[in-house]
Design an enzyme around this catalytic site. Sequence first.
Site, short mmCIF file in Angstrom:
data_model
loop_
_atom_site.label_atom_id
_atom_site.label_comp_id
_atom_site.label_asym_id
_atom_site.label_seq_id
_atom_site.Cartn_x
_atom_site.Cartn_y
_atom_site.Cartn_z
N GLU A 181 10.03 -18.51 -4.85
CA GLU A 181 9.52 -18.06 -3.56
C GLU A 181 8.19 -17.32 -3.66
OE1 GLU A 181 12.70 -15.88 -1.67
OE2 GLU A 181 13.99 -17.62 -1.56
N GLU A 370 18.90 -22.03 -3.36
CA GLU A 370 19.47 -20.83 -2.73
C GLU A 370 19.90 -21.18 -1.33
OE1 GLU A 370 17.18 -17.22 -2.58
OE2 GLU A 370 16.51 -17.45 -4.65
#
Length: 467
Positions: A181, A370
């Site tokens: 991320e 995720e």
Amino acid sequence: MSSTEQIQTLSSADLALARVFPKNFVWGAATAAYQIEGATQEDGREPSIWDMFAAIPGKVHQGDNGAIANNHYHLVQEDVELMSQLGLGGYRFSIAWPRVIPQGRGAVNAAGLDFYDRLVDTLLTKGITPFATLYHWDLPLALHQEGGWTNRATAYAYAEYAEIVARRLGDRVAGWMTLNEPWCSAYLGYGIGIHAPGEQDLQQAIDAGHHLLLAHGLALPRLRAISAPNVPVGISLNFTPIYPADERAETLRDAERADLFVNRWFIEPLARGQYPDGLFAALEVEPPPVQAGDLELIGAPIDFLGVNNYTRDVVRGGTMSARANESIKVGPVPGACYTEMGWEIYPQALADLLIRLHREYGMQALYVMENGAAFKDSWDGGDQVHDPRRVAYMQEYIGALASAIEQGAPVRGYFVWSLMDNFEWAEGYAKRFGIVYVDYQTQRRIIKDSGLWYSALLEAWRANTVS
Ligand code: IFM
């Protein structure tokens, strides 16, 4: 509970769901170093930006920090045993750069590498496939003092670090993620300062984002060259699909603009070797300091894309300030359900996203790296934790994943966030994402109902796919 009993807890819909996933699908759970390891001052680890940030009053809920966290550094054998008990096929963990190279560059800390070496071996002994993320937000503080990700030199230091880790673990890991991320590292860390290192300057965020991408691009060929043949190398990006609240032209325009900033900033340089048109103008910033050759490195093909998705945003036009994406989100969507993070539960977004990444960006291998939810879980001191909302969340999101696969999305694995409750960054320990409950006083782990459900689903899937 025996596996047979677990299978019996599944509904017929769950059993049908288990049948959709192919034989070599990887079912796993994910964590990150700073969120679980603790032992921040042991065996030669030096501080990261998160140790610094968490020490600033008011930055993290109740002044929490990762100093002890889940004490995973010491409980690693037990935690792998837990994964095995759950029947996980894969485990996604991150490596703490400040544990391996405490000053960010230069001297390597043997004890740090040894820890991950033991983790990987223990996983393999239990038949669990290790997927490693090389950077999940814990930049060595020494590098921050030289400008952190706003300094181009950090990207080169990262590539050296990645190479050192690959030399040690590259013969055994099943997949590398260069970064987790980078949008969060750049925007939350440098743009609005709600994450470490806490800067509030959108230009810095853009520059940091470029150096993060450069770090990825520099490391990619090195990881491939050093690791065992065919070990895939990818990156994990967070995506929040944007849906317009109405069909007005200004809503459609602002939804496009939000998508540009939230979803396209990082995928386009990676997938197409260029930043999306209009991104910097929309944000009223200068382009980052791109040097000759950078975008070729960044746009080199990856072996897989890690997709992190929890929710969606619904936007309404006309209320958007160019720099404040938040201002266009529609408040509670009537009839929608939200998690403790205030994130709408909208599983269709995951399916839409996976299909888009395949069709629009040509991604040939996707992993959901995720997906999960924080809810207020309570534990009464016994052996059970009932979390029906998380069970429902997982059923629905895994259902959406199945539908994406049926529509042709090349999804190779799913990793629930998270294996266990842990340090949720600025939210401290207040938000629990685990399928395993952690009592931080005693470090006792209790498998939640969602963990039992997931385990049963995996068992049913295995029973179907055994040839
Ligand atoms: O806990 C985080 C994780 O570290 C990165 N992705 C989102 C999760 C939930 O907020």
